[in-house]
Motif scaffolding. Structure first.
Motif, PDB file in Angstrom:
ATOM      1  N   LYS A 127       0.766  -1.189  -0.057  1.00 28.46           N
ATOM      2  CA  LYS A 127       0.091  -0.092  -0.107  1.00 28.46           C
ATOM      3  C   LYS A 127       0.827   1.146   0.245  1.00 28.46           C
ATOM      4  O   LYS A 127       1.807   1.315   0.809  1.00 28.46           O
ATOM      5  CB  LYS A 127      -0.738  -0.149   1.216  1.00 28.46           C
ATOM      6  CG  LYS A 127      -1.889  -0.871   1.078  1.00 28.46           C
ATOM      7  CD  LYS A 127      -2.829  -0.751   2.615  1.00 28.46           C
ATOM      8  CE  LYS A 127      -3.890  -1.934   2.551  1.00 28.46           C
ATOM      9  NZ  LYS A 127      -4.825  -1.613   3.847  1.00 28.46           N
ATOM     10  N   ILE A 128       0.530   2.193  -0.877  1.00 24.17           N
ATOM     11  CA  ILE A 128       1.189   3.531  -0.741  1.00 24.17           C
ATOM     12  C   ILE A 128       0.152   4.649  -0.391  1.00 24.17           C
ATOM     13  O   ILE A 128      -1.059   4.561  -0.888  1.00 24.17           O
ATOM     14  CB  ILE A 128       1.665   3.897  -2.266  1.00 24.17           C
ATOM     15  CG1 ILE A 128       2.442   2.698  -2.884  1.00 24.17           C
ATOM     16  CG2 ILE A 128       2.360   5.296  -2.349  1.00 24.17           C
ATOM     17  CD1 ILE A 128       2.785   3.012  -4.316  1.00 24.17           C
ATOM     18  N   CYS A 162       4.762   3.931   2.607  1.00 24.10           N
ATOM     19  CA  CYS A 162       4.142   2.778   2.218  1.00 24.10           C
ATOM     20  C   CYS A 162       4.715   1.525   2.917  1.00 24.10           C
ATOM     21  O   CYS A 162       5.706   1.733   3.722  1.00 24.10           O
ATOM     22  CB  CYS A 162       4.368   2.312   0.679  1.00 24.10           C
ATOM     23  SG  CYS A 162       6.066   2.428   0.146  1.00 24.10           S
TER      24      CYS A 162
END
Length: 129
Positions: free
Chosen positions: A99-100, A128
């Motif tokens: 995930k960013i 992230c």
């Protein structure tokens, strides 16, 4: 997470901007300038910051550059606002299992003259895991 994946995710999001400058008016990283300087263009680059081993963080920078006849900064400021709203605080990119996350609302400079152009810089902080 690999920096190339982060960069590709940001680049794709930038090009997905409705009414944005688009690919033909975009230069990525340190690529040679291949755009027509008679028109507005944007230069985008990723700037990772090495902090902790548990997550990647840094900022994605977009520099807008408009021809010299745009000394009224309204148009460049409107484009900057569109970009900042497109990369809003809390937005999440998902690339594979990573995930960013956009850490905060993007920062921007004021429009400034650069040779015979009007420029403005936007920084988007991310992390992230």
């Amino acid at each position: 997470m690999e920096q190339e994946i982060i960069k590709q995710a940001f680049n794709k999001r930038l090009l997905d901007l409705p009414d944005g400058l688009g690919l033909q008016h975009t230069v990525f990283d340190n690529d040679p300038l291949k755009v027509d300087v008679k028109f507005p263009y944007q230069r985008a680059s990723l700037h990772p910051i090495v902090i902790e081993n548990y997550r990647d963080m840094g900022f994605y920078q977009i520099s807008l550059s408009y021809p010299g006849d745009y000394y009224d900064s309204t148009e460049v400021e409107m484009m900057a606002k569109k970009i900042k709203d497109h990369f809003y605080r809390g937005f999440i990119f998902i690339e594979g299992n990573d995930k960013i996350i956009i850490e905060r609302h993007p920062d921007s400079s004021r429009p400034y003259k650069n040779n015979k152009r009007l420029d403005m810089t936007i920084r988007i902080r991310y992390y992230c895991f």
